[in-house]
Design a protein around this motif. Structure first.
Motif, PDB file in Angstrom:
ATOM      1  N   PHE A 149       0.830  -1.208   0.000  1.00 14.63           N
ATOM      2  CA  PHE A 149       0.000   0.000   0.000  1.00 14.63           C
ATOM      3  C   PHE A 149       0.865   1.259   0.000  1.00 14.63           C
ATOM      4  O   PHE A 149       0.573   2.232  -0.706  1.00 14.63           O
ATOM      5  CB  PHE A 149      -0.928  -0.005   1.221  1.00 14.63           C
ATOM      6  CG  PHE A 149      -1.771   1.236   1.342  1.00 14.63           C
ATOM      7  CD1 PHE A 149      -2.714   1.557   0.370  1.00 14.63           C
ATOM      8  CD2 PHE A 149      -1.623   2.089   2.426  1.00 14.63           C
ATOM      9  CE1 PHE A 149      -3.493   2.702   0.472  1.00 14.63           C
ATOM     10  CE2 PHE A 149      -2.391   3.239   2.543  1.00 14.63           C
ATOM     11  CZ  PHE A 149      -3.337   3.539   1.564  1.00 14.63           C
ATOM     12  N   HIS A 150       1.933   1.231   0.780  1.00 12.16           N
ATOM     13  CA  HIS A 150       2.845   2.385   0.833  1.00 12.16           C
ATOM     14  C   HIS A 150       3.467   2.651  -0.537  1.00 12.16           C
ATOM     15  O   HIS A 150       3.594   3.809  -0.963  1.00 12.16           O
ATOM     16  CB  HIS A 150       3.929   2.134   1.890  1.00 12.16           C
ATOM     17  CG  HIS A 150       4.700   3.367   2.246  1.00 12.16           C
ATOM     18  ND1 HIS A 150       5.871   3.319   2.981  1.00 12.16           N
ATOM     19  CD2 HIS A 150       4.506   4.684   1.968  1.00 12.16           C
ATOM     20  CE1 HIS A 150       6.331   4.539   3.158  1.00 12.16           C
ATOM     21  NE2 HIS A 150       5.519   5.387   2.550  1.00 12.16           N
ATOM     22  N   GLN A 151       3.825   1.602  -1.238  1.00 17.77           N
ATOM     23  CA  GLN A 151       4.458   1.758  -2.551  1.00 17.77           C
ATOM     24  C   GLN A 151       3.480   2.266  -3.608  1.00 17.77           C
ATOM     25  O   GLN A 151       3.872   2.940  -4.558  1.00 17.77           O
ATOM     26  CB  GLN A 151       5.065   0.415  -2.981  1.00 17.77           C
ATOM     27  CG  GLN A 151       6.209  -0.057  -2.099  1.00 17.77           C
ATOM     28  CD  GLN A 151       6.649  -1.472  -2.412  1.00 17.77           C
ATOM     29  OE1 GLN A 151       6.371  -1.999  -3.486  1.00 17.77           O
ATOM     30  NE2 GLN A 151       7.336  -2.112  -1.459  1.00 17.77           N
ATOM     31  N   CYS A 152       2.192   1.923  -3.442  1.00 22.76           N
ATOM     32  CA  CYS A 152       1.173   2.358  -4.413  1.00 22.76           C
ATOM     33  C   CYS A 152       0.498   3.673  -4.015  1.00 22.76           C
ATOM     34  O   CYS A 152      -0.271   4.237  -4.805  1.00 22.76           O
ATOM     35  CB  CYS A 152       0.094   1.278  -4.548  1.00 22.76           C
ATOM     36  SG  CYS A 152       0.717  -0.292  -5.165  1.00 22.76           S
ATOM     37  N   ARG A 297      12.760  11.116  12.132  1.00 26.81           N
ATOM     38  CA  ARG A 297      13.708  11.272  11.035  1.00 26.81           C
ATOM     39  C   ARG A 297      14.696  10.104  10.931  1.00 26.81           C
ATOM     40  O   ARG A 297      14.844   9.486   9.873  1.00 26.81           O
ATOM     41  CB  ARG A 297      14.456  12.591  11.173  1.00 26.81           C
ATOM     42  CG  ARG A 297      15.454  12.834  10.040  1.00 26.81           C
ATOM     43  CD  ARG A 297      16.256  14.105  10.244  1.00 26.81           C
ATOM     44  NE  ARG A 297      17.217  14.267   9.162  1.00 26.81           N
ATOM     45  CZ  ARG A 297      17.060  15.087   8.127  1.00 26.81           C
ATOM     46  NH1 ARG A 297      15.978  15.847   8.028  1.00 26.81           N
ATOM     47  NH2 ARG A 297      17.984  15.153   7.180  1.00 26.81           N
ATOM     48  N   SER A 298      15.379   9.800  12.015  1.00 30.22           N
ATOM     49  CA  SER A 298      16.431   8.786  11.949  1.00 30.22           C
ATOM     50  C   SER A 298      15.850   7.415  11.620  1.00 30.22           C
ATOM     51  O   SER A 298      16.420   6.653  10.821  1.00 30.22           O
ATOM     52  CB  SER A 298      17.206   8.733  13.271  1.00 30.22           C
ATOM     53  OG  SER A 298      16.329   8.442  14.347  1.00 30.22           O
ATOM     54  N   TRP A 299      14.689   7.084  12.206  1.00 29.99           N
ATOM     55  CA  TRP A 299      14.075   5.782  11.936  1.00 29.99           C
ATOM     56  C   TRP A 299      13.606   5.706  10.489  1.00 29.99           C
ATOM     57  O   TRP A 299      13.800   4.693   9.809  1.00 29.99           O
ATOM     58  CB  TRP A 299      12.893   5.553  12.891  1.00 29.99           C
ATOM     59  CG  TRP A 299      12.336   4.157  12.809  1.00 29.99           C
ATOM     60  CD1 TRP A 299      12.708   3.072  13.544  1.00 29.99           C
ATOM     61  CD2 TRP A 299      11.314   3.696  11.900  1.00 29.99           C
ATOM     62  NE1 TRP A 299      11.983   1.964  13.178  1.00 29.99           N
ATOM     63  CE2 TRP A 299      11.119   2.314  12.165  1.00 29.99           C
ATOM     64  CE3 TRP A 299      10.557   4.300  10.913  1.00 29.99           C
ATOM     65  CZ2 TRP A 299      10.186   1.557  11.469  1.00 29.99           C
ATOM     66  CZ3 TRP A 299       9.640   3.532  10.212  1.00 29.99           C
ATOM     67  CH2 TRP A 299       9.465   2.178  10.486  1.00 29.99           C
ATOM     68  N   LEU A 300      12.981   6.764   9.992  1.00 29.61           N
ATOM     69  CA  LEU A 300      12.466   6.770   8.625  1.00 29.61           C
ATOM     70  C   LEU A 300      13.589   6.702   7.596  1.00 29.61           C
ATOM     71  O   LEU A 300      13.459   6.027   6.567  1.00 29.61           O
ATOM     72  CB  LEU A 300      11.612   8.026   8.394  1.00 29.61           C
ATOM     73  CG  LEU A 300      10.261   8.057   9.118  1.00 29.61           C
ATOM     74  CD1 LEU A 300       9.625   9.442   9.007  1.00 29.61           C
ATOM     75  CD2 LEU A 300       9.310   6.991   8.563  1.00 29.61           C
ATOM     76  N   LEU A 301      14.678   7.392   7.858  1.00 24.34           N
ATOM     77  CA  LEU A 301      15.811   7.355   6.928  1.00 24.34           C
ATOM     78  C   LEU A 301      16.373   5.942   6.799  1.00 24.34           C
ATOM     79  O   LEU A 301      16.879   5.552   5.744  1.00 24.34           O
ATOM     80  CB  LEU A 301      16.898   8.320   7.380  1.00 24.34           C
ATOM     81  CG  LEU A 301      16.625   9.807   7.137  1.00 24.34           C
ATOM     82  CD1 LEU A 301      17.693  10.664   7.791  1.00 24.34           C
ATOM     83  CD2 LEU A 301      16.547  10.102   5.631  1.00 24.34           C
ATOM     84  N   GLU A 302      16.258   5.173   7.875  1.00 22.81           N
ATOM     85  CA  GLU A 302      16.804   3.812   7.873  1.00 22.81           C
ATOM     86  C   GLU A 302      15.837   2.788   7.302  1.00 22.81           C
ATOM     87  O   GLU A 302      16.255   1.842   6.621  1.00 22.81           O
ATOM     88  CB  GLU A 302      17.191   3.410   9.300  1.00 22.81           C
ATOM     89  CG  GLU A 302      17.851   2.047   9.395  1.00 22.81           C
ATOM     90  CD  GLU A 302      18.270   1.702  10.813  1.00 22.81           C
ATOM     91  OE1 GLU A 302      18.662   0.535  11.033  1.00 22.81           O
ATOM     92  OE2 GLU A 302      18.198   2.583  11.692  1.00 22.81           O
ATOM     93  N   HIS A 303      14.517   2.982   7.532  1.00 28.30           N
ATOM     94  CA  HIS A 303      13.561   1.928   7.213  1.00 28.30           C
ATOM     95  C   HIS A 303      12.585   2.264   6.091  1.00 28.30           C
ATOM     96  O   HIS A 303      12.050   1.352   5.449  1.00 28.30           O
ATOM     97  CB  HIS A 303      12.748   1.555   8.459  1.00 28.30           C
ATOM     98  CG  HIS A 303      13.555   0.996   9.574  1.00 28.30           C
ATOM     99  ND1 HIS A 303      14.095   1.783  10.581  1.00 28.30           N
ATOM    100  CD2 HIS A 303      13.932  -0.288   9.858  1.00 28.30           C
ATOM    101  CE1 HIS A 303      14.754   1.013  11.431  1.00 28.30           C
ATOM    102  NE2 HIS A 303      14.676  -0.244  11.021  1.00 28.30           N
ATOM    103  N   SER A 304      12.295   3.534   5.861  1.00 26.36           N
ATOM    104  CA  SER A 304      11.235   3.897   4.918  1.00 26.36           C
ATOM    105  C   SER A 304      11.733   3.969   3.477  1.00 26.36           C
ATOM    106  O   SER A 304      12.944   3.907   3.209  1.00 26.36           O
ATOM    107  CB  SER A 304      10.620   5.243   5.312  1.00 26.36           C
ATOM    108  OG  SER A 304       9.495   5.542   4.511  1.00 26.36           O
ATOM    109  N   LEU A 305      10.782   4.112   2.556  1.00 23.85           N
ATOM    110  CA  LEU A 305      11.126   4.314   1.161  1.00 23.85           C
ATOM    111  C   LEU A 305      11.952   5.585   1.009  1.00 23.85           C
ATOM    112  O   LEU A 305      11.625   6.606   1.619  1.00 23.85           O
ATOM    113  CB  LEU A 305       9.854   4.441   0.310  1.00 23.85           C
ATOM    114  CG  LEU A 305       8.915   3.239   0.245  1.00 23.85           C
ATOM    115  CD1 LEU A 305       7.613   3.641  -0.459  1.00 23.85           C
ATOM    116  CD2 LEU A 305       9.572   2.092  -0.503  1.00 23.85           C
TER     117      LEU A 305
END
Length: 360
Positions: A149-152, A297-305
């Protein structure tokens, strides 16, 4: 100085064409053939549009200041992680500015009114995309990050933006050339089926809002256990959602003026309250997004698209091109038709010299 300037006359609902009528607003209408100068002068007199204009024009400068702050101080162009916030703030500047311009110049003619609000609808749909882009970057709950869902999510949001603009423009007169041209409306102009047009417009804007907020609604109302991103920002999201729902309620119901037609013509009618609640909701949304961006920020930079041109700036530019194309297509019948001639009469007031339909 203003005492030396002759302000334009205002009219009652029975003195202006039906296309300019507002539900349960009886007085305070501007001349339906106002010049651009008259429209600007009307900003400084009390009409039924004055507060509609100022409640969006002034906040435009606040959001512009926030945008400039991000660009100059946070140097957003050097940090791709900040690009979604940049797009969102740009959309926050565009939609109130487009709205205030539409309300200001919509009484230059019936054609101008339709075209002005086409741009207003396009700006609102762009704001919905700005919200989707920034939600994808900073607001998605942890357990949904990198999901299918995140990718679409962004491609669907772009499609929704185009659908929103098309439906909203269609709700005024139908499809260009097929159902209306410069002087003829074939099927359902807004003035003949106003309730249908209103419902269609509500759907046009409610649908992308509801889709954009699926990850946020899940995060703050449904998600339990690990990966739900339960942080201090959620309270701001609650406030924003409450005000956003109140904004939609005011737009759809025309309260309080429906309860006492004529009593709220100048101050306190639903569209003014709709503007105020919408701006407050946008402000709280912005504050919540900024906090999520900073905290996660730090978590998203590591795990998110990763934030790329395609899922941020590229999507925004593509949306702008599609929206402008849509607006031009819906406006072409008005732009290609003959220009009405105007004559002076009764001390300088203007009237039509060409025969037009009651709606136009």
């Amino acid at each position: 100085m203003l005492s030396l300037i002759k302000l334009p006359r205002v009219f009652t609902i029975n003195q202006v064409p039906k296309v300019f009528h507002e539900d349960s607003i009886i007085s305070g209408y501007r001349h339906p053939r106002s010049s651009a100068t008259d429209c600007i002068l009307s900003l400084f007199q009390l009409t039924n549009e004055t507060l509609n204009i100022w409640t969006h024009f002034l906040p435009t400068w606040y959001f512009l200041w926030k945008l400039v702050t991000v660009v100059l101080i946070q140097r957003a162009w050097q940090d791709s992680f900040t690009w979604p916030l940049l797009i969102f703030l740009l959309s926050c500047c565009i939609y109130p500015l487009a709205s205030s311009c539409a309300h200001t110049f919509s009484t230059m003619s019936a054609r101008a009114r339709h075209i002005c609000f086409f741009f207003d609808y396009g700006a609102l749909s762009f704001y919905s995309l700005g919200s989707a882009i920034v939600y994808s970057a900073y607001v998605f709950p942890d357990k949904w990050v990198n999901s299918i869902f995140h990718q679409c999510y962004i491609p669907i949001a772009v499609l929704n933006t185009v659908i929103c603009t098309v439906l909203a423009c269609y709700s005024r007169l139908g499809f260009p050339f097929l159902q209306y041209n410069h002087d003829f409306v074939k099927r359902f102009p807004e003035c003949q089926r106003p309730k249908f047009s209103k419902y269609l417009r509500v759907v046009a804007f409610a649908y992308p809002y509801l889709f954009d907020n699926i990850p946020l609604f899940y995060r703050v109302f449904l998600c339990v256990g690990e990966g739900c991103t339960d942080n201090d920002t959620n309270i701001l999201h609650y406030y924003h959602i409450t005000l956003a729902l109140l904004t939609g309620f005011l737009f759809a119901t025309h309260l309080p003026e429906r309860l006492a037609p004529g009593s709220f013509d100048y101050i306190g009618h639903s569209h003014q309250l709709f503007h105020v609640c919408g701006i407050l909701a946008t402000h709280l949304q912005m504050k919540a997004i900024e906090e999520d961006m900073m905290i996660r920020r730090s978590w998203l930079l590591e795990h998110s698209l990763p934030t790329t041109f395609a899922n941020s700036l590229g999507a925004a530019v593509f949306c702008v091109v599609l929206n402008l194309t849509t607006i031009i297509l819906f406006s072409l019948p008005f732009l290609s038709g003959p220009v009405f001639k105007e004559k002076k009469h009764n001390g300088g007031q203007k009237r039509f010299s060409a025969k037009v339909s009651p709606c136009c």
